[in-house]
Design a protein around this motif. Structure first.
Motif, PDB file in Angstrom:
ATOM      1  N   CYS A 102       0.829  -1.217   0.000  1.00 17.94           N
ATOM      2  CA  CYS A 102       0.000   0.000   0.000  1.00 17.94           C
ATOM      3  C   CYS A 102       0.861   1.265   0.000  1.00 17.94           C
ATOM      4  O   CYS A 102       0.481   2.280  -0.585  1.00 17.94           O
ATOM      5  CB  CYS A 102      -0.927  -0.010   1.221  1.00 17.94           C
ATOM      6  SG  CYS A 102      -2.190  -1.309   1.172  1.00 17.94           S
ATOM      7  N   GLN A 117      -3.085   7.649   1.914  1.00 21.74           N
ATOM      8  CA  GLN A 117      -2.759   6.272   2.266  1.00 21.74           C
ATOM      9  C   GLN A 117      -3.441   5.857   3.562  1.00 21.74           C
ATOM     10  O   GLN A 117      -3.959   4.738   3.672  1.00 21.74           O
ATOM     11  CB  GLN A 117      -1.244   6.092   2.390  1.00 21.74           C
ATOM     12  CG  GLN A 117      -0.846   4.646   2.700  1.00 21.74           C
ATOM     13  CD  GLN A 117       0.642   4.476   2.899  1.00 21.74           C
ATOM     14  OE1 GLN A 117       1.446   5.247   2.362  1.00 21.74           O
ATOM     15  NE2 GLN A 117       1.033   3.485   3.689  1.00 21.74           N
ATOM     16  N   GLU A 122      -6.080   2.755   3.706  1.00 20.07           N
ATOM     17  CA  GLU A 122      -5.918   1.592   4.574  1.00 20.07           C
ATOM     18  C   GLU A 122      -7.078   1.472   5.557  1.00 20.07           C
ATOM     19  O   GLU A 122      -7.491   0.363   5.911  1.00 20.07           O
ATOM     20  CB  GLU A 122      -4.582   1.678   5.305  1.00 20.07           C
ATOM     21  CG  GLU A 122      -3.385   1.565   4.362  1.00 20.07           C
ATOM     22  CD  GLU A 122      -2.072   1.332   5.095  1.00 20.07           C
ATOM     23  OE1 GLU A 122      -2.122   1.053   6.307  1.00 20.07           O
ATOM     24  OE2 GLU A 122      -1.014   1.421   4.459  1.00 20.07           O
ATOM     25  N   ARG A 130      -9.835  -1.877   5.457  1.00 16.37           N
ATOM     26  CA  ARG A 130      -9.904  -2.700   6.669  1.00 16.37           C
ATOM     27  C   ARG A 130     -11.276  -2.651   7.341  1.00 16.37           C
ATOM     28  O   ARG A 130     -11.488  -3.318   8.356  1.00 16.37           O
ATOM     29  CB  ARG A 130      -8.814  -2.277   7.651  1.00 16.37           C
ATOM     30  CG  ARG A 130      -7.417  -2.569   7.115  1.00 16.37           C
ATOM     31  CD  ARG A 130      -6.310  -2.258   8.096  1.00 16.37           C
ATOM     32  NE  ARG A 130      -5.005  -2.397   7.455  1.00 16.37           N
ATOM     33  CZ  ARG A 130      -4.393  -3.551   7.217  1.00 16.37           C
ATOM     34  NH1 ARG A 130      -4.977  -4.672   7.601  1.00 16.37           N
ATOM     35  NH2 ARG A 130      -3.211  -3.594   6.625  1.00 16.37           N
ATOM     36  N   ALA A 149      -2.483  -6.906   1.407  1.00 16.07           N
ATOM     37  CA  ALA A 149      -2.358  -6.359   2.759  1.00 16.07           C
ATOM     38  C   ALA A 149      -3.323  -7.035   3.727  1.00 16.07           C
ATOM     39  O   ALA A 149      -3.034  -7.156   4.922  1.00 16.07           O
ATOM     40  CB  ALA A 149      -2.605  -4.849   2.735  1.00 16.07           C
TER      41      ALA A 149
END
Length: 413
Positions: free
Chosen positions: A144, A154, A158, A162, A188
């Motif tokens: 990532c 970023q 993320e 998630r 990831a």
């Protein structure tokens, strides 16, 4: 391989075709010529090879850093059928059928590595046109942090991937790096405690530990059928290759509503357009507002070649200063590539992404529910979207990673 060597092989291949037998030493010049074409493409780090029969010749073009380049090699038209036939054999395609589109796959060894390639053949006026898509299975997945996001974007990205539930959309035209971004997200999240499934057309790269499903519409295995099957496989996160129609769009939204995280792509120009495209496909606004967690728009721009990079001052009254807007500072310098052998005179080598990241806030959900017009939704998104594609591109040009001209080309042509 050098141009002169390829031309010499082409001349030998013509004699071989006319003679009907290989050369005296038993080696086939046609096979060697095809290998030389593949080797040249791999040496130049091309992503696609275009073989195009034209009046009196076979034109070869390579897509390098997103742009097609004509190879300065003249191949006579009589070589086109045998070169196409050889690649068909390598890809397991029926050579006797020349009047319909066909697809196949081949594996080619280059530099000690096995390279996967996808082959597509299309009958055209002057013969058969072929595109070879190069997919290096040995190339590692990007993390990532390597996708070109700013630090702020970023962190948002993320956080979005998630989330345990919700729909995350990536949008942009073809060859804008959407699949690479999704694969980075899946990599990831790949964990033995989480069941991840992908539904793709076709599966571009294998991911160990992830259940990957390739759709076959002619056999009834569509994206919608795959999504229904994924629900019975106890999948927690699902990667859907692309949302192409209303049935797939509504099914994706309903799956996200039932406690799954679903990532997919769309062909729209920016983040706000993706929201309207989903509504135009027939997704009820109340369902979209309840499930959409974020939209990411992206493009790929070429990086400045590090071997011929130079800086230059930006005059206060220049066009570059106007394009930079509030980023412009007195005495500011920008970078560009002069052009050298390493970048084939283009001034660029390699690519990077520019992004527009839109997390869906309560204000945006309210705007979706009221079915407001595009501009009203865009105004509602301005408070939540850190930077537009243009602004992110200008920031990266100001940092010396790419050029203003390249950002303008990627966004506006």
């Amino acid at each position: 391989m050098e141009q002169e060597a390829v031309q010499r092989l082409a001349a030998e291949a013509v004699r071989e075709v006319r003679r009907g037998t290989p050369s005296e030493d038993g080696r086939s010049s046609v096979l060697m010529l095809v290998n030389a074409i593949l080797d040249t493409a791999l040496a130049e780090e091309a992503t696609d090879i275009h073989l195009e029969p034209m009046a009196g010749r076979l034109r070869i073009r390579l897509r390098v850093d997103g742009l097609l380049r004509v190879r300065p090699v003249v191949l006579p038209a009589e070589l086109a059928p045998v070169i196409i036939a050889r690649l068909k054999v390598m890809a397991g395609i029926d050579t006797s059928r020349r009047n319909r589109p066909q697809d196949g796959q081949l594996r080619y060894v280059y530099g000690g590595r096995t390279i996967d390639m996808r082959v597509a053949v299309l009958p055209v006026v002057d013969g058969e046109r072929m595109v070879v898509r190069i997919m290096d299975a040995a190339e590692r997945f990007l993390g990532c942090a390597e996708l070109g996001f700013t630090q702020e974007n970023q962190e948002i990205f993320e956080r979005l991937i998630r989330r345990p539930t919700g729909l995350l959309l990536l949008c942009g035209p073809m060859n804008s790096g959407k699949t690479t971004t999704l694969y980075a997200a899946i990599s990831a999240l790949n964990d033995p405690n989480c069941h991840i499934m992908t539904l793709e057309d076709p599966v571009e790269r294998r991911i160990e530990g992830v259940s990957q499903f390739e759709v076959h519409p002619e056999a009834g295995l569509t994206f919608v059928a795959g999504l229904r099957a994924a629900l019975r496989q106890d999948a927690q996160k699902i990667l859907l290759g692309e949302i192409r129609d209303g049935e797939t769009a509504e099914m994706a939204v309903r799956i996200a509503l039932t406690g799954h995280a679903l990532f997919s792509t769309m062909h729209t120009e920016d983040a706000v357009s993706a929201v309207f495209r989903m509504i135009e496909m027939g997704v009820p606004p109340y369902l979209l507002a309840a499930t959409l967690s974020g939209v990411i728009a992206q493009r790929l721009v070429r990086r400045i070649c590090p071997h011929c990079r130079e800086t230059y001052p930006v005059a206060p009254d220049s066009r570059a200063a106007v394009q930079l807007g509030s980023m412009y500072r007195t005495g500011m310098t920008l970078a560009r590539g002069r052009g050298c052998a390493c970048c084939h005179g283009s001034g660029y080598r390699g690519r990077m992404a520019i992004h527009e990241v839109l997390p869906v806030s309560e204000g945006i959900r309210a705007a979706i529910l009221t079915a407001c017009d595009r501009e009203a939704l865009r105004r509602a998104a301005e408070a939540d979207c850190g930077a537009t594609l243009w602004q992110d591109g200008m920031a990266k040009a100001a940092a010396g990673e790419t050029t203003i001209e390249e950002v303008a080309r990627a966004l506006y042509g």
